[in-house]
Structure formats: structure tokens, C-alpha cells
Scaffold this motif. Structure first.
Motif, PDB file in Angstrom:
ATOM      1  N   TYR A   1       0.867  -1.180   0.000  1.00  0.00           N
ATOM      2  CA  TYR A   1       0.000   0.000   0.000  1.00  0.00           C
ATOM      3  C   TYR A   1       0.903   1.228   0.000  1.00  0.00           C
ATOM      4  O   TYR A   1       1.867   1.304   0.757  1.00  0.00           O
ATOM      5  CB  TYR A   1      -0.840  -0.004   1.271  1.00  0.00           C
ATOM      6  N   SER A   2       0.596   2.139  -0.889  1.00  0.00           N
ATOM      7  CA  SER A   2       1.377   3.372  -0.873  1.00  0.00           C
ATOM      8  C   SER A   2       0.448   4.556  -1.106  1.00  0.00           C
ATOM      9  O   SER A   2      -0.615   4.421  -1.714  1.00  0.00           O
ATOM     10  CB  SER A   2       2.466   3.325  -1.943  1.00  0.00           C
ATOM     11  N   GLU A   3       0.841   5.686  -0.599  1.00  0.00           N
ATOM     12  CA  GLU A   3       0.066   6.910  -0.761  1.00  0.00           C
ATOM     13  C   GLU A   3       1.010   8.077  -0.993  1.00  0.00           C
ATOM     14  O   GLU A   3       2.231   7.922  -0.897  1.00  0.00           O
ATOM     15  CB  GLU A   3      -0.818   7.167   0.475  1.00  0.00           C
ATOM     16  N   GLY A   4       0.415   9.216  -1.323  1.00  0.00           N
ATOM     17  CA  GLY A   4       1.252  10.375  -1.576  1.00  0.00           C
ATOM     18  C   GLY A   4       0.538  11.678  -1.284  1.00  0.00           C
ATOM     19  O   GLY A   4      -0.692  11.743  -1.289  1.00  0.00           O
ATOM     20  N   LEU A   5       1.349  12.681  -1.000  1.00  0.00           N
ATOM     21  CA  LEU A   5       0.824  14.031  -0.798  1.00  0.00           C
ATOM     22  C   LEU A   5       1.730  15.005  -1.531  1.00  0.00           C
ATOM     23  O   LEU A   5       2.912  14.711  -1.757  1.00  0.00           O
ATOM     24  CB  LEU A   5       0.827  14.410   0.686  1.00  0.00           C
ATOM     25  N   ARG A   6       1.169  16.144  -1.891  1.00  0.00           N
ATOM     26  CA  ARG A   6       2.030  17.238  -2.341  1.00  0.00           C
ATOM     27  C   ARG A   6       2.767  17.747  -1.107  1.00  0.00           C
ATOM     28  O   ARG A   6       2.251  17.647   0.006  1.00  0.00           O
ATOM     29  CB  ARG A   6       1.160  18.365  -2.903  1.00  0.00           C
TER      30      ARG A   6
ATOM     31  N   TRP B   1      -8.858  16.340   5.769  1.00  0.00           N
ATOM     32  CA  TRP B   1      -9.676  16.956   4.720  1.00  0.00           C
ATOM     33  C   TRP B   1      -9.760  16.072   3.466  1.00  0.00           C
ATOM     34  O   TRP B   1     -10.390  16.412   2.501  1.00  0.00           O
ATOM     35  CB  TRP B   1      -9.156  18.350   4.366  1.00  0.00           C
ATOM     36  N   LYS B   2      -9.084  14.947   3.513  1.00  0.00           N
ATOM     37  CA  LYS B   2      -9.104  14.010   2.389  1.00  0.00           C
ATOM     38  C   LYS B   2      -9.820  12.726   2.787  1.00  0.00           C
ATOM     39  O   LYS B   2      -9.945  12.419   3.971  1.00  0.00           O
ATOM     40  CB  LYS B   2      -7.673  13.673   1.964  1.00  0.00           C
ATOM     41  N   TYR B   3     -10.246  11.957   1.781  1.00  0.00           N
ATOM     42  CA  TYR B   3     -10.875  10.674   2.067  1.00  0.00           C
ATOM     43  C   TYR B   3      -9.893   9.766   2.804  1.00  0.00           C
ATOM     44  O   TYR B   3      -8.676   9.841   2.600  1.00  0.00           O
ATOM     45  CB  TYR B   3     -11.362  10.017   0.770  1.00  0.00           C
ATOM     46  N   GLY B   4     -10.460   8.901   3.620  1.00  0.00           N
ATOM     47  CA  GLY B   4      -9.664   8.096   4.536  1.00  0.00           C
ATOM     48  C   GLY B   4      -8.570   7.270   3.891  1.00  0.00           C
ATOM     49  O   GLY B   4      -7.542   7.006   4.528  1.00  0.00           O
TER      50      GLY B   4
ATOM     51  N   TYR C   1     -10.600   6.722  -7.626  1.00  0.00           N
ATOM     52  CA  TYR C   1      -9.748   7.225  -6.549  1.00  0.00           C
ATOM     53  C   TYR C   1      -8.642   8.107  -7.120  1.00  0.00           C
ATOM     54  O   TYR C   1      -7.656   7.605  -7.643  1.00  0.00           O
ATOM     55  CB  TYR C   1      -9.150   6.050  -5.756  1.00  0.00           C
ATOM     56  N   GLY C   2      -8.856   9.418  -7.013  1.00  0.00           N
ATOM     57  CA  GLY C   2      -7.878  10.347  -7.550  1.00  0.00           C
ATOM     58  C   GLY C   2      -6.704  10.534  -6.610  1.00  0.00           C
ATOM     59  O   GLY C   2      -6.720  10.066  -5.469  1.00  0.00           O
ATOM     60  N   PHE C   3      -5.683  11.227  -7.097  1.00  0.00           N
ATOM     61  CA  PHE C   3      -4.520  11.489  -6.246  1.00  0.00           C
ATOM     62  C   PHE C   3      -4.902  12.458  -5.131  1.00  0.00           C
ATOM     63  O   PHE C   3      -4.481  12.294  -3.995  1.00  0.00           O
ATOM     64  CB  PHE C   3      -3.377  12.074  -7.078  1.00  0.00           C
ATOM     65  N   TYR C   4      -5.723  13.455  -5.464  1.00  0.00           N
ATOM     66  CA  TYR C   4      -6.053  14.458  -4.443  1.00  0.00           C
ATOM     67  C   TYR C   4      -7.009  13.905  -3.400  1.00  0.00           C
ATOM     68  O   TYR C   4      -6.771  14.003  -2.207  1.00  0.00           O
ATOM     69  CB  TYR C   4      -6.623  15.719  -5.098  1.00  0.00           C
ATOM     70  N   ALA C   5      -8.119  13.317  -3.879  1.00  0.00           N
ATOM     71  CA  ALA C   5      -9.091  12.702  -2.964  1.00  0.00           C
ATOM     72  C   ALA C   5      -9.532  13.649  -1.844  1.00  0.00           C
ATOM     73  O   ALA C   5      -9.737  13.231  -0.709  1.00  0.00           O
ATOM     74  CB  ALA C   5      -8.530  11.393  -2.383  1.00  0.00           C
ATOM     75  N   ASN C   6      -9.676  14.938  -2.194  1.00  0.00           N
ATOM     76  CA  ASN C   6     -10.213  15.867  -1.201  1.00  0.00           C
ATOM     77  C   ASN C   6     -11.699  15.607  -1.030  1.00  0.00           C
ATOM     78  O   ASN C   6     -12.407  15.387  -2.013  1.00  0.00           O
ATOM     79  CB  ASN C   6     -10.000  17.316  -1.667  1.00  0.00           C
ATOM     80  N   VAL C   7     -12.169  15.632   0.205  1.00  0.00           N
ATOM     81  CA  VAL C   7     -13.596  15.390   0.448  1.00  0.00           C
ATOM     82  C   VAL C   7     -14.396  16.487  -0.257  1.00  0.00           C
ATOM     83  O   VAL C   7     -14.134  17.671  -0.072  1.00  0.00           O
ATOM     84  CB  VAL C   7     -13.895  15.384   1.966  1.00  0.00           C
TER      85      VAL C   7
ATOM     86  N   ASN D   1      -9.498  17.408 -10.791  1.00  0.00           N
ATOM     87  CA  ASN D   1      -8.458  16.859  -9.904  1.00  0.00           C
ATOM     88  C   ASN D   1      -9.092  16.297  -8.643  1.00  0.00           C
ATOM     89  O   ASN D   1      -8.886  16.812  -7.548  1.00  0.00           O
ATOM     90  CB  ASN D   1      -7.444  17.956  -9.558  1.00  0.00           C
ATOM     91  N   TYR D   2      -9.888  15.253  -8.825  1.00  0.00           N
ATOM     92  CA  TYR D   2     -10.609  14.666  -7.707  1.00  0.00           C
ATOM     93  C   TYR D   2      -9.702  13.772  -6.886  1.00  0.00           C
ATOM     94  O   TYR D   2      -8.605  13.432  -7.298  1.00  0.00           O
ATOM     95  CB  TYR D   2     -11.826  13.880  -8.195  1.00  0.00           C
TER      96      TYR D   2
END
Lengths: 198, 305
Positions: free
Chosen positions: B179-184, B218-221, B250-256, B304-305
Motif C-alpha cells: 500500500y502506498s500513498e502520496g501528498l504534495r 480533509w481528504k478521504y480516509g 480514486y484520484g490522487f487528491y481525494a479531497n472530500v 483533480n478529484y
């Protein structure tokens, strides 16, 4: 005795659901859990319904299975009942959403919904009067049950983020039975052709 | 010794550990007419003023029994039973990539190094359920600052623990593990971005992502990756597990965002854990718009969802 066993089998998913709801607990998202339990119940009965005639043909002359096969109306109506609760609970879950109707446009939702509509049509025409009135069309209409298979494979695959595992779990046995019957038939026709050739 | 740093909006842990007191605070205030004179409540009011709402934590049992942790199971109710008796961590968190100072930090020493905080955040899963969780941990920003990212570092990549011996879900070939994730990087250094090591005043249970997980409220879980092993600073947007599996969902941003539906369901409303049918409106950025909206100025949130 045959009928009693069949009724027990058809009620088993309901018993399981009631047991989970009362003894184990439905968890943090109870309505979602119930939706899943009734969806699984409908699938269980549907797969049983579709497998039964094939198993009966494979087990030539088994009176027990032949008797069950003749009672497919009861099985189909049970699947419809579970499916109706599954859909009804989903409707309840979404009722207060401003996007209630928009949900019908989502492939995940409409594949399940269309399957239910098919089953409803088959349920409504499953009586003897419809059978007589519809004549040849009755067979044609009731073959639509097979359309539920690809629809529900898509429904389950979308639910599992594109993974086929759950769809295979439910419809794998049916596919295996179908293939077995096909292979056996093919072998038999070959053997017959060979013996004719001699 | 436990170090507690206190930004203006932060609730001290003493005010949240006693759930019963917390839940009945309004009754207390009402009954006694001591709203301003009640010293234990003022940080809560400061929090409420800043975040525009009062947050009552969800029941601990709900938050620790209903978990998306696909390394164990895709069934949210099955994760806790499977995680029972499985201890994840402590381990050394690896911080590397485009940084001046690659680090290896003992997950047990994060609190000591950066100062432990308790934060009550709304949590919103992409599956349209929500909770309120009292986390304990450290600000991600502090860790980033310690690693001193190079100017070329634009993104942060997080990689989770992967142990097939204790995590049966890893057998599923459908997911590109780990599992990997990322943020700006500006998201990662936002004051709300948090590394949690505990919930409800206790260490994180395995099913909630022990020993350390990300919390980006502020982003999806699914952005809040569990059981982190390494943090890497990169120049380009890192690939993420969910974006690889379902780029349309499931976008990279995934902001709610209540306006941007998931293909399978609407995001306009959400259901609080424990509720049967009751739904509440979803808030843009999960209600943290005042704090984070500026990060996305000029960005088309629908695209940019």
C-alpha cells in the motif's frame, strides 16, 4: 421430506442473517451489513437455482434432485424475495440522499436493479395461468434468467474494485458445472460418431 | 517525559480522555452557567471557534471494529478479528529521497522527538461513512522539517508495512502491494497533516494502523495510510495504490467534496458510524476548508478529484 429439506435450505440464509443480527451484531454500519447479507442470500439461492437442473441432468435419474428441479418456482420466488429485501434496504439507505434517482444511472446500481427487474418479471409470470397464456414466449421470457449472470458478475466485480474473486466465488461453481456438462456431451457425440464410423 | 506543544486550536489531552465528561459538556455548561468560567472547556471552545463545529468523538468500539485495511481483509468487520494478536511495530521509520538528512526514527520515540499532541478530527471515508476520532501523535510538518527536503522535493510518498505471514489480504493479486500513498509537499507540511500513534488515549490498535499512520482529515480516509514503514520525498507525483487500482474512482487528491460523486455512489451525504439511516451533508474538505482551501486555489477540483 424432500420439500422440507428444500425449504430449510432456502431459509438458511435468513436464519444466518437473523443469527448475525441478534447474536453477533451488525457492526458499525448496520444497514450496509444487512444489505450485504441479503445480497449474499439472493445470490446463494440464485446460484442454487441455476445449478440445480445441471446437477440433476448430470446425476441421471436421481429422484430426489428431480423433485427439487420441479420445484424451481419456489426457489426462484425465494431468490426474488431476498433480492427484494436487498434492493429495498438499499433504497431505504439512499432515500434521504439528494441523488436517490441519479443512483440508477450508475453501472454498479443498474446492473443489480435490472437483475431484480428480470426476476420480478419471472416471478410475476411464474404461475400456471401465465404459463398457459404466454405459450412459447414463456420459455423465451424465462431464459432471461441467464442474463442475470453477466449482470451480476459486473455488479460484484464493481463492488470489489475490479477484482473478479467475489464473482468467481458465486458463479464459479455454475461455470464449472456448465463446462463439465458440455465436455461430457462433446465426448459422447464423438464416441457416437466413432462407433458409427466403424 | 511527555512533551505537549499547544497551538491555539488544540485541545489538551486532559479534556478528551474522559469521554463521558466530554459528551455531557454542554449539559454541564448549560446547567451551571459557567461557559466562560469553566477552565477545562476553553480549549474546546477555541477548537470549536476555529473549526466551526463541535466534535463529539464516535464511540471507540465503532472506530476500532470497522476498518478498511485491505492487507488484512476487504471486509471491514473482519479486520479486527484477523488483527487480534498481531503486533505491528515498533520499527524504524525510514525517511529518505530528496532530503538533506535521511532519517531513521524509532516509532516509539516520535512523541519524544516532536512533542505529542491530541487532535480530534472528523474522519470521512470515500465509502460515504464518517466518524469523529480523537487521535494522538505528532504533526507531520515537524518530521518533514527535520528531514530538510531539497528544493526539488515536490511530493511525499508513504509506503506501508507488508508482511504476508500475518496479513492474509496481501495474497490478493488484485492490488499492487505494498500500500502506498502520496501528498504534495505543501499538503504534507500543512498544520493539519498528522502522524497518529494513538487513538482514544491508547496506542493505535493494529486494525487502525499501528504503530504509526497518516491522518489527513480533509481528504478521504484511504489517503491516511496505515502502518507506515517509509516516507520518501520525490520530484514527481508518486503512484498510489488506489489510483493504480481504480483511477476513475480514486484520484490522487481525494479531497472530500460533496459535488464530486464516486462512480458508484453519491458523495453529497455521509453516514456517521453507528447510525442506521440518518445521513448528514458532506462538507467540502470535510469541513476544513477554512484551513486548507488556499492549497487548491486555481485548481479544478472536479477534474483533480
Amino acid at each position: 421430506m424432500n420439500l422440507g429439506l428444500l425449504v430449510l435450505l432456502l431459509l438458511a440464509p435468513l436464519v444466518r442473517t437473523v443469527w448475525i443480527a441478534t447474536q453477533v451484531g451488525l457492526g458499525a454500519n448496520p444497514l450496509e451489513r444487512l444489505i450485504h447479507l441479503f445480497g449474499s442470500a439472493a445470490l446463494f439461492v440464485l446460484v442454487f437455482l441455476l445449478c440445480l437442473p445441471i446437477v440433476t441432468r448430470l446425476a441421471k435419474g436421481n429422484k430426489f434432485l428431480q423433485d427439487w428441479t420441479r420445484r424451481r418456482r419456489l426457489i426462484g420466488l425465494s431468490a426474488l424475495a431476498y433480492g427484494t429485501v436487498h434492493l429495498g434496504l438499499y433504497g431505504l439507505d439512499q432515500w434521504w440522499s439528494p441523488k436517490f434517482w441519479a443512483n440508477l444511472g450508475r453501472p454498479f446500481v443498474w446492473t443489480g436493479f435490472v437483475s431484480w427487474v428480470i426476476f420480478l418479471a419471472l416471478g410475476l409470470t411464474s404461475n400456471q395461468i401465465s404459463r398457459v397464456r404466454l405459450k412459447k414466449n414463456w420459455q423465451r421470457l424465462h431464459r432471461l434468467v441467464w442474463l442475470c449472470v453477466p449482470l451480476l458478475v459486473v455488479h460484484l466485480t464493481l463492488k470489489e474494485e475490479g477484482a473478479l474473486a467475489l464473482a468467481l466465488w458465486w458463479f464459479g461453481p455454475l461455470a464449472a458445472l456448465w463446462l463439465t456438462e458440455r465436455t461430457l456431451k462433446l465426448r459422447r457425440t464423438r464416441r457416437e460418431a466413432e462407433s458409427l464410423g466403424h | 517525559m511527555k512533551l505537549l506543544s499547544k497551538p491555539s486550536w488544540q485541545l489538551p489531552e486532559s479534556a478528551v480522555t474522559e469521554e463521558q465528561v466530554f459528551v455531557s459538556r454542554r449539559a454541564l455548561v448549560k446547567g451551571l452557567g459557567l461557559a466562560l468560567a469553566w477552565p477545562g472547556l476553553s480549549p474546546m471552545q477555541a477548537w470549536a471557534a476555529k473549526f466551526g463545529s463541535e466534535l463529539t468523538p464516535s464511540k471507540e468500539e465503532l472506530v476500532t471494529s470497522y476498518n478498511n485495511f485491505y492487507e488484512f481483509s476487504t471486509d471491514k468487520g473482519e479486520v479486527r478479528p484477523l488483527a487480534q494478536g498481531v503486533q505491528l511495530g515498533p520499527w524504524e521509520l525510514e525517511i529518505g529521497g530528496l532530503v538533506e538528512k535521511p532519517l531513521r526514527l524509532d516509532t516509539q520515540k516520535l512523541a519524544q522527538l516532536f512533542g505529542e499532541e491530541e487532535r480530534i478530527y472528523r474522519f470521512r471515508c470515500v465509502e460515504a461513512w464518517a466518524a469523529v476520532v480523537p487521535w494522538r501523535g505528532v504533526g507531520l510538518k515537524k518530521l518533514v522539517e527535520m528531514a530538510r527536503p531539497l528544493s526539488g522535493a515536490k511530493y511525499v510518498r508513504f509506503v506501508a508495512h507488508m508482511d504476508p505471514k500475518v496479513m492474509p489480504g496481501l495474497a490478493s493479486g488484485h492490488f499492487p502491494w505494498p500500500y502506498s500513498e502520496g501528498l504534495r509537499i505543501d499538503e504534507a507540511t500543512h498544520e493539519l497533516a498528522f502522524l497518529a500513534t494513538g487513538i482514544y488515549g491508547k496506542p493505535l490498535p493494529t486494525q487502525n494502523g499501528a504503530p504509526v499512520r497518516l491522518v489527513v482529515p480533509w481528504k478521504y480516509g484511504f489517503k491516511s495510510i496505515k502502518s507506515i514503514r517509509s516516507i520518501e520525498f520525490t520530484a514527481t507525483q508518486p503512484r498510489t495504490l488506489w489510483n493504480d487500482v481504480g483511477p476513475a474512482e480514486y484520484g490522487f487528491y481525494a479531497n472530500v467534496n460533496p459535488e464530486v460523486d464516486h462512480p458508484r455512489w453519491s458523495q453529497a451525504t455521509e453516514k456517521l458510524l453507528g447510525s442506521w439511516v440518518q445521513r448528514q451533508p458532506t462538507r467540502l474538505f470535510n469541513g476544513y476548508g477554512e484551513q486548507v482551501a488556499s492549497l487548491y486555489q486555481g485548481l479544478d477540483l472536479k477534474r483533480n478529484y
